[in-house]
Design a protein around this motif. Structure first.
Motif, PDB file in Angstrom:
ATOM      1  N   GLN A  96       0.516  -1.196   0.002  1.00  0.00           N
ATOM      2  CA  GLN A  96      -0.232   0.027   0.083  1.00  0.00           C
ATOM      3  C   GLN A  96       0.658   1.068  -0.045  1.00  0.00           C
ATOM      4  N   GLN A  97       1.947   1.151   0.758  1.00  0.00           N
ATOM      5  CA  GLN A  97       2.970   2.512   0.943  1.00  0.00           C
ATOM      6  C   GLN A  97       3.492   2.539  -0.575  1.00  0.00           C
ATOM      7  N   LYS A  98       3.928   1.662  -1.127  1.00  0.00           N
ATOM      8  CA  LYS A  98       4.545   1.578  -2.556  1.00  0.00           C
ATOM      9  C   LYS A  98       3.454   2.148  -3.518  1.00  0.00           C
ATOM     10  N   THR A  99       2.336   1.874  -3.418  1.00  0.00           N
ATOM     11  CA  THR A  99       1.535   2.075  -4.318  1.00  0.00           C
ATOM     12  C   THR A  99       1.014   3.663  -4.091  1.00  0.00           C
ATOM     13  N   GLN A 100       0.924   4.021  -2.782  1.00  0.00           N
ATOM     14  CA  GLN A 100       0.755   5.412  -2.755  1.00  0.00           C
ATOM     15  C   GLN A 100       1.900   6.198  -3.013  1.00  0.00           C
ATOM     16  N   PHE A 101       3.011   5.695  -2.980  1.00  0.00           N
ATOM     17  CA  PHE A 101       4.230   6.723  -3.273  1.00  0.00           C
ATOM     18  C   PHE A 101       4.323   6.960  -4.793  1.00  0.00           C
ATOM     19  N   ILE A 102       3.644   5.624  -5.653  1.00  0.00           N
ATOM     20  CA  ILE A 102       3.711   5.957  -7.008  1.00  0.00           C
ATOM     21  C   ILE A 102       2.642   6.779  -7.389  1.00  0.00           C
ATOM     22  N   ILE A 103       1.593   6.723  -6.715  1.00  0.00           N
ATOM     23  CA  ILE A 103       0.350   8.083  -6.927  1.00  0.00           C
ATOM     24  C   ILE A 103       0.771   9.276  -6.583  1.00  0.00           C
ATOM     25  N   LEU A 136       3.362  10.434  -9.477  1.00  0.00           N
ATOM     26  CA  LEU A 136       2.491  10.672 -10.860  1.00  0.00           C
ATOM     27  C   LEU A 136       1.671  12.002 -10.704  1.00  0.00           C
ATOM     28  N   LEU A 137       1.347  12.266  -9.455  1.00  0.00           N
ATOM     29  CA  LEU A 137       0.780  13.334  -9.191  1.00  0.00           C
ATOM     30  C   LEU A 137       1.375  14.705  -9.406  1.00  0.00           C
ATOM     31  N   PHE A 138       2.658  14.530  -8.632  1.00  0.00           N
ATOM     32  CA  PHE A 138       3.678  15.569  -8.728  1.00  0.00           C
ATOM     33  C   PHE A 138       4.172  15.826 -10.177  1.00  0.00           C
ATOM     34  N   CYS A 139       4.266  14.795 -10.843  1.00  0.00           N
ATOM     35  CA  CYS A 139       4.871  15.074 -12.215  1.00  0.00           C
ATOM     36  C   CYS A 139       3.704  15.557 -13.119  1.00  0.00           C
ATOM     37  N   GLY A 140       2.412  15.328 -12.829  1.00  0.00           N
ATOM     38  CA  GLY A 140       1.284  15.862 -13.572  1.00  0.00           C
ATOM     39  C   GLY A 140       1.114  17.289 -13.241  1.00  0.00           C
ATOM     40  N   ILE A 141       1.433  17.821 -11.990  1.00  0.00           N
ATOM     41  CA  ILE A 141       1.191  19.042 -11.598  1.00  0.00           C
ATOM     42  C   ILE A 141       2.392  19.985 -12.335  1.00  0.00           C
ATOM     43  N   LEU A 142       3.693  19.385 -12.203  1.00  0.00           N
ATOM     44  CA  LEU A 142       4.748  20.003 -12.909  1.00  0.00           C
ATOM     45  C   LEU A 142       4.474  20.102 -14.384  1.00  0.00           C
ATOM     46  N   LEU A 143       3.844  19.090 -15.259  1.00  0.00           N
ATOM     47  CA  LEU A 143       3.548  19.193 -16.428  1.00  0.00           C
ATOM     48  C   LEU A 143       2.391  20.329 -16.860  1.00  0.00           C
ATOM     49  N   PHE A 144       1.566  20.409 -16.018  1.00  0.00           N
ATOM     50  CA  PHE A 144       0.466  21.289 -16.000  1.00  0.00           C
ATOM     51  C   PHE A 144       0.968  22.747 -15.967  1.00  0.00           C
ATOM     52  N   LEU A 145       2.055  23.055 -14.875  1.00  0.00           N
ATOM     53  CA  LEU A 145       2.377  24.256 -14.565  1.00  0.00           C
ATOM     54  C   LEU A 145       3.372  24.634 -15.882  1.00  0.00           C
ATOM     55  N   ASN A 146       4.158  23.709 -16.452  1.00  0.00           N
ATOM     56  CA  ASN A 146       4.954  23.879 -17.624  1.00  0.00           C
ATOM     57  C   ASN A 146       4.061  24.376 -18.856  1.00  0.00           C
ATOM     58  N   ILE A 147       2.791  23.620 -19.117  1.00  0.00           N
ATOM     59  CA  ILE A 147       1.797  24.164 -20.159  1.00  0.00           C
ATOM     60  C   ILE A 147       1.232  25.420 -19.964  1.00  0.00           C
ATOM     61  N   LEU A 148       1.065  25.837 -18.610  1.00  0.00           N
ATOM     62  CA  LEU A 148       0.609  27.075 -18.440  1.00  0.00           C
ATOM     63  C   LEU A 148       1.829  28.209 -18.687  1.00  0.00           C
ATOM     64  N   ALA A 149       2.806  28.020 -18.351  1.00  0.00           N
ATOM     65  CA  ALA A 149       3.977  28.939 -18.567  1.00  0.00           C
ATOM     66  C   ALA A 149       4.209  29.125 -20.117  1.00  0.00           C
ATOM     67  N   ASN A 150       3.840  28.063 -20.783  1.00  0.00           N
ATOM     68  CA  ASN A 150       4.086  28.450 -22.196  1.00  0.00           C
ATOM     69  C   ASN A 150       2.888  28.764 -23.075  1.00  0.00           C
ATOM     70  N   ALA A 151       1.796  28.836 -22.348  1.00  0.00           N
ATOM     71  CA  ALA A 151       0.490  29.243 -23.158  1.00  0.00           C
ATOM     72  C   ALA A 151       0.187  30.521 -23.240  1.00  0.00           C
ATOM     73  N   ARG A 152      -0.539  30.793 -24.206  1.00  0.00           N
ATOM     74  CA  ARG A 152      -0.838  32.193 -24.613  1.00  0.00           C
ATOM     75  C   ARG A 152      -2.427  32.473 -24.946  1.00  0.00           C
ATOM     76  N   ILE A 153      -2.815  33.394 -24.515  1.00  0.00           N
ATOM     77  CA  ILE A 153      -4.175  33.984 -24.847  1.00  0.00           C
ATOM     78  C   ILE A 153      -4.161  35.117 -25.846  1.00  0.00           C
ATOM     79  N   ALA A 154      -4.672  35.022 -27.077  1.00  0.00           N
ATOM     80  CA  ALA A 154      -4.660  36.047 -27.652  1.00  0.00           C
ATOM     81  C   ALA A 154      -3.344  36.579 -28.003  1.00  0.00           C
ATOM     82  N   GLY A 155      -2.426  35.726 -28.097  1.00  0.00           N
ATOM     83  CA  GLY A 155      -1.083  35.970 -28.569  1.00  0.00           C
ATOM     84  C   GLY A 155      -0.341  36.561 -27.309  1.00  0.00           C
ATOM     85  N   LYS A 156      -0.815  36.511 -26.184  1.00  0.00           N
ATOM     86  CA  LYS A 156      -0.267  37.086 -25.018  1.00  0.00           C
ATOM     87  C   LYS A 156       0.105  35.724 -24.045  1.00  0.00           C
ATOM     88  N   PRO A 157       1.559  36.046 -23.468  1.00  0.00           N
ATOM     89  CA  PRO A 157       1.830  34.937 -22.696  1.00  0.00           C
ATOM     90  C   PRO A 157       1.333  35.157 -21.365  1.00  0.00           C
TER      91      PRO A 157
END
Length: 574
Positions: free
Chosen positions: A5-12, A15-36
């Motif tokens: 259970q500890q191992k499964t919780q660690f993996i989850i 993955l959640l931490f990596c997903g948050i980093l990926l989401f923040l990276n997408i936001l950092a490079n996203a543009r709305i109406a040409g504006k970053p």
């Protein structure tokens, strides 16, 4: 089961931490109406990472892709790596403002010998010349050809930009590279602005008073061809100078101006017109001295003194000498029937290193003058006129008022530094504000009636405008060959074999006078050079080594000791 259970919780969690980093990276490079969506805080004193407002406005107004090829990829010395990285930083800033900016770094020195030679030939045909460097390596020294250029493409048009400033004698290479870094924003933004320009400003040279001929200003016009529309205007053949003239250049007149011609220039200024005055006060040049044991120069009678005085300046009837100067050849002997020449410093040809931080001259190289005079600023004007000195002689100056005997003999024995003790003399300045008319309370009824017939109104005070005055008509003159068709680059000194920054000065002046609020403001940025004090660094070498290596290891050892101590006590309690 608990471990699973500890191992499964660690993996989850991972993955959640990596997903948050990926989401923040997408936001950092996203543009709305040409504006970053992202931003940053520039904490530097000189705001080196903040683009000027005109540059941002230029980029935000892009309607098509700007593609930039930078020829600075490869193995370089540290200084050129800094220039390469600074170029990428600027382009990233550009792309942060507009999604239309795309760039790529490449090296012209990659591929087979045939491919490299073919690529170099194509670059040479575009006017792109390499910089040769001697690089020290493990196996000895090696000569490298580096192309510090960027090629900017926009809507089937292209423009090559030299990212490296010219070396200045006596200036450390670090400062030259620092100046180059400081001008990156201006050079790249200026290239984009030129490629986007659809309306070409009209620049008119006056004629009819012995001014410079077309061939004598050919290099300046060739450089700006496609960005400005150049023409000649004979003041005797026009009734007035209209608003279609974006800039009027009076380049080295040698004959007097009539009152009618002065009136036309005056009313052009009153309507907000801009003027570049390039004036010689004293009639002298090298040709007038050749073959003479002595020469007494006299003053040009241009009939412009009252007009300039009204605008707030006065060019003195003198000659400014400077120990910081270029050289001329003199005969030192004969070998058979052939004269033998040697170069001598010639103080009548000062070399000026601009110190003002104004955009026209900021980070500008050395400028070569020929027989300049002092520009007097202590003239009171009826209206508010700001006077900004742009070019001044060095601290080792000297002033000679005419009449004065001139010859070449003093060059051999009389360059005593004790005689060159005058304060720096102003040789060029910018005037901005509202100018009073010379013809206030002087205009005749016939002049007034003539203006009424043309639907014009006499003005006794100008709209806000500006003008530049330089006390050397030759500063914009390129040397012409004997055939009257070939010409040398503007600023090239054939005796010193050095290209001075006269052309850069003229280009900057035209751009500022015509488009003050343009990207030329980026030339005013100063990137401060903070060099390492090598002597102090060597003296405190041991301290900094201990601080950077010993202290972290000490903290690591203390942490390990404390961790083990806490762990032992915890298990001992069980």
């Amino acid at each position: 089961m608990a471990k699973q259970q500890q191992k499964t919780q660690f993996i989850i969690q991972l993955l959640l931490f990596c997903g948050i980093l990926l989401f923040l990276n997408i936001l950092a490079n996203a543009r709305i109406a040409g504006k970053p969506l992202y931003s940053f805080l520039d904490m530097t004193e000189e705001k080196r990472f903040t683009l000027t407002d005109p540059t941002r406005e230029l980029l935000e107004d892009l309607d098509d892709v700007v593609y930039i090829r930078v020829l600075l990829e490869g193995e370089f010395p540290a200084g050129f790596k800094r220039l390469r990285n600074a170029t990428q930083d600027i382009l990233d800033d550009f792309r942060g403002v507009s999604g239309y900016v795309e760039y790529e770094f490449e090296t012209p020195n990659r591929g087979t010998t045939q491919e490299i030679n073919e690529r170099r030939k194509n670059l040479r045909d575009q006017g792109i010349t390499p910089t040769q460097l001697t690089v020290k390596g493990v196996e000895g020294t090696e000569r490298k050809m580096i192309y510090p250029y960027a090629i900017v493409f926009y809507k089937n048009r292209e423009l090559a930009v030299n990212l490296l400033e010219n070396d200045v004698p006596g200036m450390p290479q670090e400062r030259t590279l620092n100046n180059s870094v400081g001008l990156l924003e201006y050079k790249l933004a200026n290239a984009i602005q030129r490629l986007r320009s659809t309306v070409q400003p009209n620049v008119l040279f006056t004629t009819g008073h012995g001014e410079l001929e077309r061939i004598e200003t050919a290099d300046l016009q060739k450089t700006l061809e496609g960005y400005y529309e150049f023409g000649r205007i004979n003041l005797d053949s026009v009734v007035y100078i209209g608003e279609e003239a974006d800039l009027l250049i009076v380049a080295k007149p040698t004959q007097p101006f009539s009152e009618k011609d002065k009136f036309k220039i005056d009313q052009y200024v009153m309507q907000g017109g801009k003027v570049l005055w390039l004036l010689d006060k004293v009639r002298v040049d090298l040709d007038s001295l050749q073959g003479r044991a002595q020469y007494y120069p006299n003053e040009y009678d241009l009939n412009l003194d009252d007009l300039l005085f009204r605008y707030g300046i006065r060019i003195q009837p003198n000659l400014v000498l400077d120990l910081q100067c270029s050289s001329i050849p003199l005969v030192v002997g004969m070998q058979g029937n052939a004269p033998q020449f040697d170069n001598f410093r010639y103080p009548y040809h000062p070399v000026v290193a601009p110190k003002e931080r104004h955009p026209i001259v900021n980070n500008l190289g050395l400028v070569n003058f020929k027989y300049p005079s002092t520009v007097d600023l202590d003239v009171t004007t009826k209206t508010e006129v700001e006077k900004i000195p742009l070019l001044q002689s060095s601290d080792n100056s000297r002033v000679q008022y005419i009449p004065v005997e001139m010859n070449f003999e003093f060059l051999r024995y009389d360059l005593d530094p004790g005689k060159f003790n005058a304060e720096p003399q102003t040789l060029g300045l910018l005037l901005e504000g509202t100018f009073p008319s010379l013809y206030e309370n002087r205009v005749t009824q016939s002049m007034l009636q003539g203006m009424r017939d043309l639907g014009l109104e006499f003005r006794n005070q100008s709209l806000p405008t500006k003008m530049v005055v330089i006390s050397d008509g030759d500063i914009a003159r390129n040397k012409v060959g004997r055939d009257g068709k070939q010409f040398s680059p503007l600023g090239f000194n054939e005796f010193d074999k050095y290209l001075f920054a006269n052309k850069d000065l003229m280009v900057n002046t035209l751009e500022y006078l015509i488009n003050e609020q343009g990207v030329i403001q980026a030339r005013g940025k100063e990137i401060k050079l903070r060099l390492l004090d090598t002597v102090e660094a060597q003296e405190r070498k041991g301290f900094w080594q201990f601080l950077n290596i010993g202290v972290p290891l000490l903290f690591l050892a203390l942490f390990g000791f404390a961790y083990n101590l806490v762990r032992r006590r915890r298990f001992a309690a069980k």
